[in-house]
Enzyme design. Structure first.
Site, mmCIF file in Angstrom:
data_model
loop_
_atom_site.group_PDB
_atom_site.id
_atom_site.type_symbol
_atom_site.label_atom_id
_atom_site.label_comp_id
_atom_site.label_asym_id
_atom_site.label_seq_id
_atom_site.Cartn_x
_atom_site.Cartn_y
_atom_site.Cartn_z
ATOM 1 N N HIS A 1 -8.827 1.917 -5.504
ATOM 2 C CA HIS A 1 -7.998 1.050 -4.656
ATOM 3 C C HIS A 1 -6.537 1.406 -4.863
ATOM 4 O O HIS A 1 -6.098 1.632 -6.001
ATOM 5 C CB HIS A 1 -8.197 -0.425 -5.022
ATOM 6 C CG HIS A 1 -9.585 -0.922 -4.750
ATOM 7 N ND1 HIS A 1 -9.990 -1.334 -3.500
ATOM 8 C CD2 HIS A 1 -10.659 -1.053 -5.562
ATOM 9 C CE1 HIS A 1 -11.256 -1.710 -3.560
ATOM 10 N NE2 HIS A 1 -11.691 -1.535 -4.795
ATOM 11 N N TYR B 1 0.791 -1.229 0.000
ATOM 12 C CA TYR B 1 0.000 0.000 0.000
ATOM 13 C C TYR B 1 0.828 1.286 0.000
ATOM 14 O O TYR B 1 0.274 2.378 0.030
ATOM 15 C CB TYR B 1 -0.952 -0.003 1.208
ATOM 16 C CG TYR B 1 -1.859 -1.211 1.224
ATOM 17 C CD1 TYR B 1 -2.712 -1.476 0.162
ATOM 18 C CD2 TYR B 1 -1.835 -2.107 2.283
ATOM 19 C CE1 TYR B 1 -3.527 -2.594 0.151
ATOM 20 C CE2 TYR B 1 -2.654 -3.230 2.290
ATOM 21 C CZ TYR B 1 -3.490 -3.462 1.216
ATOM 22 O OH TYR B 1 -4.297 -4.571 1.210
HETATM 23 O O1 CA2 Z 1 -5.776 -1.629 -2.441
HETATM 24 C C1 CA2 Z 1 -6.688 -1.129 -1.758
HETATM 25 O O2 CA2 Z 1 -6.865 0.070 -1.633
HETATM 26 C C2 CA2 Z 1 -7.610 -2.080 -0.976
HETATM 27 O O3 CA2 Z 1 -8.901 -1.502 -0.954
HETATM 28 C C3 CA2 Z 1 -7.050 -2.186 0.407
HETATM 29 C C4 CA2 Z 1 -7.824 -3.168 1.272
HETATM 30 C C5 CA2 Z 1 -7.965 -4.513 0.601
HETATM 31 O O4 CA2 Z 1 -8.809 -5.349 1.366
HETATM 32 C C6 CA2 Z 1 -8.550 -4.371 -0.796
HETATM 33 O O5 CA2 Z 1 -8.555 -5.652 -1.402
HETATM 34 C C7 CA2 Z 1 -7.708 -3.441 -1.642
HETATM 35 C C8 CA2 Z 1 -7.103 -3.374 2.608
HETATM 36 C C9 CA2 Z 1 -6.899 -2.117 3.389
HETATM 37 C C10 CA2 Z 1 -5.949 -2.440 4.499
HETATM 38 O O6 CA2 Z 1 -5.104 -1.342 4.689
HETATM 39 C C11 CA2 Z 1 -3.977 -1.556 5.399
HETATM 40 C C12 CA2 Z 1 -3.061 -0.537 5.374
HETATM 41 C C13 CA2 Z 1 -1.880 -0.663 6.071
HETATM 42 C C14 CA2 Z 1 -1.628 -1.796 6.809
HETATM 43 C C15 CA2 Z 1 -2.558 -2.813 6.843
HETATM 44 C C16 CA2 Z 1 -3.747 -2.685 6.142
#
Ligand code: CA2
Length: 147
Positions: free
Chosen positions: A101, A24
């Site tokens: 996303h 991310y």
């Molecule tokens: O890629 C994206 O923006 C997502 O929406 C992020 C989601 C995931 O479930 C989608 O498939 C794609 C997850 C968000 C979790 O964010 C975190 C950020 C930092 C550390 C852990 C989790």
């Protein structure tokens, strides 16, 4: 005064910049908010930028957007893959919706390949990190140019 663009963020996105940078990136959600605000300003718009870890709160905000927003950018995070209730709420909107996303779910695990949000979105931007949010703002401003 023109209505704002709502930018709604789902669960765990408050952790951005602290964990999983390989997926991310290193930007925090607050840094992304600042970039969204700047990009919206170039379009003569303001953003109302929010994050929640709670499905019901996200749905309440989608309902609020019906009257209060000119357009919606949403990163539903995990709820995009699971929430029929979020899908139903989004379906009631008459404003443009752009799903965003940071990562590219299509290039990840199979359970991320389906999105209940994509079914009701005008468009989807994914895999471009924080820049994707700026592009989503630009796109949604173009789609709601007259409201
Ligand atoms: O890629 C994206 O923006 C997502 O929406 C992020 C989601 C995931 O479930 C989608 O498939 C794609 C997850 C968000 C979790 O964010 C975190 C950020 C930092 C550390 C852990 C989790």
């Amino acid at each position: 005064m023109a209505k704002p663009i709502f930018v709604l963020n789902g669960p765990n996105l408050n952790l951005l910049g602290t964990r999983e940078p390989h997926l991310y990136g290193r930007a925090t959600l607050d840094e992304i908010r600042v970039r969204c605000e700047a990009r919206a300003r170039t379009q003569g718009r303001e953003v109302d930028f929010r994050q929640t870890n709670h499905e019901g709160e996200l749905i309440d905000w989608v309902q609020e957007a019906r009257l209060a927003a000119a357009g919606l950018v949403i990163n539903p995070a995990g709820y995009g893959h699971t929430s029929v209730a979020l899908h139903d709420a989004l379906k009631t909107l008459e404003i443009p919706i752009v799903e965003c996303h940071l990562s590219n779910p299509a290039a990840r695990e199979a359970f991320r390949h389906h999105s209940y949000v994509s079914l009701v979105a005008s468009g989807v931007i994914c895999g471009l990190g924080p820049t994707g949010y700026e592009l989503a703002i630009e796109a949604v401003c173009g789609l709601c140019a007259s409201s």
